[in-house]
Write an enzyme that holds these catalytic residues in place. Sequence first.
Site, short mmCIF file in Angstrom:
data_model
loop_
_atom_site.label_atom_id
_atom_site.label_comp_id
_atom_site.label_asym_id
_atom_site.label_seq_id
_atom_site.Cartn_x
_atom_site.Cartn_y
_atom_site.Cartn_z
N ASP A 208 0.86 -1.19 0.00
CA ASP A 208 0.00 0.00 0.00
C ASP A 208 0.89 1.24 0.00
O ASP A 208 1.39 1.66 1.04
CB ASP A 208 -0.93 0.00 1.22
CG ASP A 208 -1.89 1.19 1.19
OD1 ASP A 208 -1.65 2.12 0.39
OD2 ASP A 208 -2.85 1.20 1.97
N HIS A 213 0.88 7.93 3.87
CA HIS A 213 1.62 7.24 4.92
C HIS A 213 3.13 7.52 4.88
O HIS A 213 3.89 6.97 5.67
CB HIS A 213 1.38 5.73 4.81
CG HIS A 213 -0.07 5.39 4.72
ND1 HIS A 213 -0.93 5.55 5.79
CD2 HIS A 213 -0.85 4.94 3.69
CE1 HIS A 213 -2.16 5.21 5.43
NE2 HIS A 213 -2.14 4.83 4.16
N ILE A 228 0.41 9.26 8.50
CA ILE A 228 -0.24 8.39 9.48
C ILE A 228 0.00 6.92 9.13
O ILE A 228 0.40 6.58 8.02
CB ILE A 228 -1.76 8.67 9.57
CG1 ILE A 228 -2.48 8.39 8.23
CG2 ILE A 228 -2.01 10.12 10.03
CD1 ILE A 228 -4.00 8.48 8.32
N GLY A 231 -4.20 1.78 8.25
CA GLY A 231 -5.18 1.12 9.12
C GLY A 231 -4.89 -0.37 9.24
O GLY A 231 -4.99 -0.97 10.32
#
Length: 310
Positions: A208, A213, A228, A231
């Site tokens: 991903d 990110h 961040i 998830g």
Amino acid sequence: MADANSRINPELVLSYKFPETTYRYSERDAALYALGVGACGRDAVDTSELKYVYHENGQQFIKVLPTFAALSSLDSLPRITEIPGMEYDPRLLLHGQQYIEIYRPFPSSGYLQNKTSIAGLHDKGKAAVLEIETLSSDKECGQPMCMNRTTLYLKGAGGFSRTHDLYSYSKGPTNQIPTVRIPQSQPFAVFEDCTQPSQALLYRLSGDYNPLHSDPAVAKIAGFSRPILHGLSTLGFAVRAIVKCICRGDPDMVKSISGRFLLHVYPGETLITEMWLEGSRVVYQVKVKERRNKAVLSGHVDLSRLPSQL
Ligand SMILES: CCC/C=C/C(=O)SCCNC(=O)CCNC(=O)[C@H](O)C(C)(C)COP(=O)([O-])OP(=O)([O-])OC[C@H]1O[C@@H](n2cnc3c(N)ncnc32)[C@H](O)[C@@H]1OP(=O)([O-])[O-]
């Protein structure tokens, strides 16, 4: 309401057919993934976790964590930018929920065939919620391996309903995962784990590559002070904690996993996973220690059985 970059035409979106894809992975991918969700992160000789990254004690193959099953569906997600009638700002996309059914333990390497479809589309006014379902089968023998339902929360893309009632389509009756009810009682187990400041940079190598990110400028546009954590990395930390504390280290006991991402996690933060047992279901929530124990993820994990010494 929809922002200037968003316009969704539900009929066009629902008529879209994803092409079938394949996903080949090796033992190296499974080990890299395990590091991305914190295996051996606190203790490089952790006897209960070395098996995910190394051929411990003459073991022939490494073991694969149950949440690795989510990776097989990642390939199809970038295609949502190609769906006719699906105009939204990709910089504002967040992972809302993940539901995984595991039909057989993943071997340490494999070759999968993916069939992907749209499982839900909802107008939430300030956001659109899109659900994508992927059934993955073993490419050689055709046996089903897992099913993933990924819920994407598209900020600013709502407001596309043509009537007073907000538009909502679900392929099945229970596509969206409701927020779980967290018991008032003391948790059965609590596990504290540190994510590394470089956690997202490591996790992204599992497939991903969304710059949210890794790129500070992109993170700022999305409203975050810095990049961040994915998830699915947070979910991997939580399920690893459950395997450690409840499954006595046996990852093959996990049958299904659901999780709703409640708040973002910054790499480097400490995750506290609380777990409650309800029969063979584990209800869990993850909190961030540095932000006054705010809940960032909650959900449940269903086990095929309970370990005998619980
Ligand atoms: C996979 C590929 C890309 C990966 C990206 C990442 O990893 S990003 C990193 C990982 N991800 C993150 O870091 C995301 C962390 N999560 C968040 O930041 C926030 O929860 C939010 C911005 C997603 C929603 O907050 P908010 O205050 O804007 O929402 P609200 O409470 O006002 O509810 C409005 C409506 O939406 C519903 N709904 C609410 N939440 C969710 C959900 N999670 N999911 C689904 N639905 C959700 C809720 O039920 C309600 O509908 P109802 O009941 O009216 O019909």
